[in-house]
Scaffold this motif. Sequence first.
Motif, PDB file in Angstrom:
ATOM      1  N   SER A   1       0.819  -1.210   0.000  1.00  0.00           N
ATOM      2  CA  SER A   1       0.000   0.000   0.000  1.00  0.00           C
ATOM      3  C   SER A   1       0.855   1.262   0.000  1.00  0.00           C
ATOM      4  N   ALA A   2       2.161   1.117  -0.044  1.00  0.00           N
ATOM      5  CA  ALA A   2       3.068   2.266  -0.052  1.00  0.00           C
ATOM      6  C   ALA A   2       2.943   3.041  -1.356  1.00  0.00           C
ATOM      7  N   ALA A   3       3.423   4.283  -1.337  1.00  0.00           N
ATOM      8  CA  ALA A   3       3.377   5.132  -2.524  1.00  0.00           C
ATOM      9  C   ALA A   3       4.345   4.610  -3.586  1.00  0.00           C
ATOM     10  N   PRO A   4       4.106   4.936  -4.855  1.00  0.00           N
ATOM     11  CA  PRO A   4       4.951   4.440  -5.949  1.00  0.00           C
ATOM     12  C   PRO A   4       6.412   4.890  -5.820  1.00  0.00           C
ATOM     13  N   GLY A   5       7.285   4.118  -6.452  1.00  0.00           N
ATOM     14  CA  GLY A   5       8.700   4.443  -6.480  1.00  0.00           C
ATOM     15  C   GLY A   5       9.420   3.495  -7.413  1.00  0.00           C
ATOM     16  N   VAL A   6      10.719   3.695  -7.583  1.00  0.00           N
ATOM     17  CA  VAL A   6      11.546   2.761  -8.334  1.00  0.00           C
ATOM     18  C   VAL A   6      12.739   2.403  -7.469  1.00  0.00           C
ATOM     19  N   ARG A   7      13.213   1.170  -7.626  1.00  0.00           N
ATOM     20  CA  ARG A   7      14.405   0.724  -6.901  1.00  0.00           C
ATOM     21  C   ARG A   7      15.583   0.674  -7.856  1.00  0.00           C
ATOM     22  N   ILE A   8      16.683   1.283  -7.428  1.00  0.00           N
ATOM     23  CA  ILE A   8      17.919   1.271  -8.202  1.00  0.00           C
ATOM     24  C   ILE A   8      18.975   0.509  -7.402  1.00  0.00           C
ATOM     25  N   SER A   9      19.512  -0.551  -7.976  1.00  0.00           N
ATOM     26  CA  SER A   9      20.601  -1.294  -7.348  1.00  0.00           C
ATOM     27  C   SER A   9      21.925  -0.621  -7.695  1.00  0.00           C
ATOM     28  N   ALA A  10      22.604  -0.105  -6.666  1.00  0.00           N
ATOM     29  CA  ALA A  10      23.812   0.694  -6.889  1.00  0.00           C
ATOM     30  C   ALA A  10      25.101  -0.099  -6.711  1.00  0.00           C
ATOM     31  N   ALA A  11      25.009  -1.424  -6.539  1.00  0.00           N
ATOM     32  CA  ALA A  11      26.193  -2.223  -6.224  1.00  0.00           C
ATOM     33  C   ALA A  11      27.291  -2.107  -7.280  1.00  0.00           C
ATOM     34  N   GLU A  12      26.917  -2.022  -8.557  1.00  0.00           N
ATOM     35  CA  GLU A  12      27.907  -1.939  -9.630  1.00  0.00           C
ATOM     36  C   GLU A  12      27.967  -0.553 -10.268  1.00  0.00           C
ATOM     37  N   LEU A  13      27.363   0.418  -9.628  1.00  0.00           N
ATOM     38  CA  LEU A  13      27.260   1.761 -10.195  1.00  0.00           C
ATOM     39  C   LEU A  13      28.422   2.624  -9.681  1.00  0.00           C
ATOM     40  N   THR A  14      29.458   2.804 -10.471  1.00  0.00           N
ATOM     41  CA  THR A  14      30.610   3.610 -10.071  1.00  0.00           C
ATOM     42  C   THR A  14      30.191   5.078  -9.954  1.00  0.00           C
ATOM     43  N   PRO A  15      30.932   5.891  -9.212  1.00  0.00           N
ATOM     44  CA  PRO A  15      30.572   7.316  -9.075  1.00  0.00           C
ATOM     45  C   PRO A  15      30.363   8.040 -10.407  1.00  0.00           C
ATOM     46  N   PRO A  16      31.223   7.879 -11.423  1.00  0.00           N
ATOM     47  CA  PRO A  16      30.939   8.540 -12.697  1.00  0.00           C
ATOM     48  C   PRO A  16      29.623   8.079 -13.321  1.00  0.00           C
ATOM     49  N   ASP A  17      29.314   6.792 -13.179  1.00  0.00           N
ATOM     50  CA  ASP A  17      28.036   6.290 -13.689  1.00  0.00           C
ATOM     51  C   ASP A  17      26.872   6.890 -12.923  1.00  0.00           C
ATOM     52  N   ALA A  18      27.042   7.066 -11.611  1.00  0.00           N
ATOM     53  CA  ALA A  18      25.983   7.644 -10.793  1.00  0.00           C
ATOM     54  C   ALA A  18      25.684   9.079 -11.232  1.00  0.00           C
ATOM     55  N   VAL A  19      26.721   9.814 -11.568  1.00  0.00           N
ATOM     56  CA  VAL A  19      26.543  11.184 -12.045  1.00  0.00           C
ATOM     57  C   VAL A  19      25.712  11.192 -13.330  1.00  0.00           C
ATOM     58  N   ARG A  20      26.035  10.282 -14.239  1.00  0.00           N
ATOM     59  CA  ARG A  20      25.325  10.223 -15.517  1.00  0.00           C
ATOM     60  C   ARG A  20      23.880   9.757 -15.320  1.00  0.00           C
ATOM     61  N   LEU A  21      23.685   8.762 -14.444  1.00  0.00           N
ATOM     62  CA  LEU A  21      22.330   8.265 -14.200  1.00  0.00           C
ATOM     63  C   LEU A  21      21.449   9.365 -13.605  1.00  0.00           C
ATOM     64  N   ALA A  22      21.975  10.093 -12.630  1.00  0.00           N
ATOM     65  CA  ALA A  22      21.189  11.157 -12.013  1.00  0.00           C
ATOM     66  C   ALA A  22      20.803  12.215 -13.036  1.00  0.00           C
ATOM     67  N   SER A  23      21.727  12.535 -13.933  1.00  0.00           N
ATOM     68  CA  SER A  23      21.437  13.521 -14.978  1.00  0.00           C
ATOM     69  C   SER A  23      20.350  13.001 -15.914  1.00  0.00           C
ATOM     70  N   ASP A  24      20.457  11.723 -16.287  1.00  0.00           N
ATOM     71  CA  ASP A  24      19.445  11.129 -17.160  1.00  0.00           C
ATOM     72  C   ASP A  24      18.088  11.062 -16.458  1.00  0.00           C
ATOM     73  N   PHE A  25      18.100  10.750 -15.157  1.00  0.00           N
ATOM     74  CA  PHE A  25      16.870  10.690 -14.380  1.00  0.00           C
ATOM     75  C   PHE A  25      16.197  12.060 -14.395  1.00  0.00           C
ATOM     76  N   ALA A  26      16.990  13.102 -14.168  1.00  0.00           N
ATOM     77  CA  ALA A  26      16.436  14.453 -14.179  1.00  0.00           C
ATOM     78  C   ALA A  26      15.853  14.796 -15.548  1.00  0.00           C
TER      79      ALA A  26
END
Length: 439
Positions: free
Chosen positions: A402-427
Motif C-alpha cells: 500500500s506504499a506510494a509508488p517508487g523505483v528501486r535502483i541497485s547501486a552495487a555496480e554503479l561507479t561514481p561517474p556512472d551515478a553522475v550520468r544516471l542522475a542527470s538522465d533521471f532528471a
Amino acid sequence: MATQYAITGTTAKEITASVERGVAEGALEPGTALPPVRGLAERLGVSPGTVATAYKELRGRAIVVTRGRGGTVVSAAPAVASRRPPRVPAGLRDLAGGHPDPELLPHLVPPSLLSPGARSHRGTPRLARLEKVARDWLAPDGVPTEHLTFAHGALDLIGRLLSVELRPGDAVAMEDPGYHHLLDLVTALGLRTVPVAVDDRGIRPEALRVALRAGVRAVVCSPRAQNPYGGSFSEARRDALVEEFRKEPDVLVVENDHASSVADAPLHTLTTGGLARWVHVRTVSKFLGTDLRWAAAACDPTTLARHDGRLLLTSGWVSHLLQETVHGLMTDADTRALLARAQETYALRRNTLVRELAGHGMEAHGVSGMNVWVPVRDESAVVNGLRSHGWWVAAGARFRTSAAPGVRISAAELTPPDAVRLASDFAAVLGESEATYGG
C-alpha cells in the motif's frame, strides 16, 4: 470471465486441477477473476456446492484468494507458478537485479575433501567448527547465540518457520515497501500480509502497533540494508519497536539481516530486548557468492526445536560440502579484507547516487545496503524513460502493498561517474514529463 481459458471438470477435484493447470501454464494470470460459483456450476452442469468445494481447496493452497464483492481471483503469487522479474532488454545497464558486484566476491573453491561414502548427516547436521565461526560472527553485534541453526538461505528458513508456526489465513506483518520474494512467499503459504510502513530507520513503531493490534502472528523485518528502501534501525528506533513487541509476547519476530557484513551500518538488533519468540537470520549470498545458499540463524529454544524438527523431516541437513566451503571463506584473511573493501565500495556508490539525485532536486532513500529507493508518481513512465537512456531499473510495484509508488535502483555496480550520468538522465526523464515524479 476476463480470460479465454475454459475451466473444465465435473467433480471438485477435476475443477481444481483445471484451474491449477491454467495458472501453472500462464493462461490464468495473477489477478484474473474466476467465474462466480453459480455461473461456473451452470456452465459445467454441476451443483454450486461442487464448485464451492473446488474454490475452497484452491484458496487453502493459496492459488486463489477471495476479495468479498470482488469475487475469487488468482493470487498475486500463486503457489503453483513463480513470478519472475522481467527479462533485462538487450543493450541496457541492469540496475534492477539487486545483485552484488562480481568483482567484490571471493573466488569459490570447493573443499578438497568430499564427504566419504553415502551416509546420513542427520545425527550431526552442523559442522562444529562452522557453528563456532557463526557464533563469533553474531555475538559481537549483541545477538544471543545459545541456540543456533543453519538453513539454505533466509527464504528457506522463513518459509519453514511460517509454515510450522502459522496456518492458512493467519496474518504476517511485512515491510512496505519490502522484499518482493518474501511478499510472494507469504502469499504462497496462504497467509495474509499486513503492510507496515518503513522509513530511513526501518519499520515505523506506530505502523507496527496497528499491525500488532490487528492480530498478526509473525513480523518479518530487516534491521539494516532494508530492501528496497535502504533503512537501518537506530538505537532509539530499535528500543521503540521492542517496547511494542513486549506487549505481544506470542508474536514471532523474524529479523532478516541479509546484507550484514557489507551493510555499512551498525546492527541494533531486536534480539537484545528479551523477546519471547524471535529469530535472527544471516545469509552470505550478498558477499560470498549468490550460489552459496547458506544461512545461520540464532533463535529462542522453541523456534529452534520447531525449525529443526521440520528440517529433519525434509532436507535433513544443510550440505556439509556447502558448510565446508562457507567455513573456508569465512576464516580466510584475504576474504575478510575483500569484505571490508566491498562494504566501503558499496557505501561510496550508494551515497554518491543519493547525493547526485538530491543535487537534481530528487528525493532518494538509501542509508545502508546496496539499493536506493526513489519516490515517483508514475513508475512505468520513469522505467521506460530511463530505458531510453540505456538504464534498466525496477518498478516499485513488485515491492509495494500500500506504499506510494517508487523505483528501486541497485547501486552495487554503479561507479561514481556512472551515478553522475544516471542522475542527470533521471532528471532529464522527469523534465520530459513532470507528472512522472512524485518526490
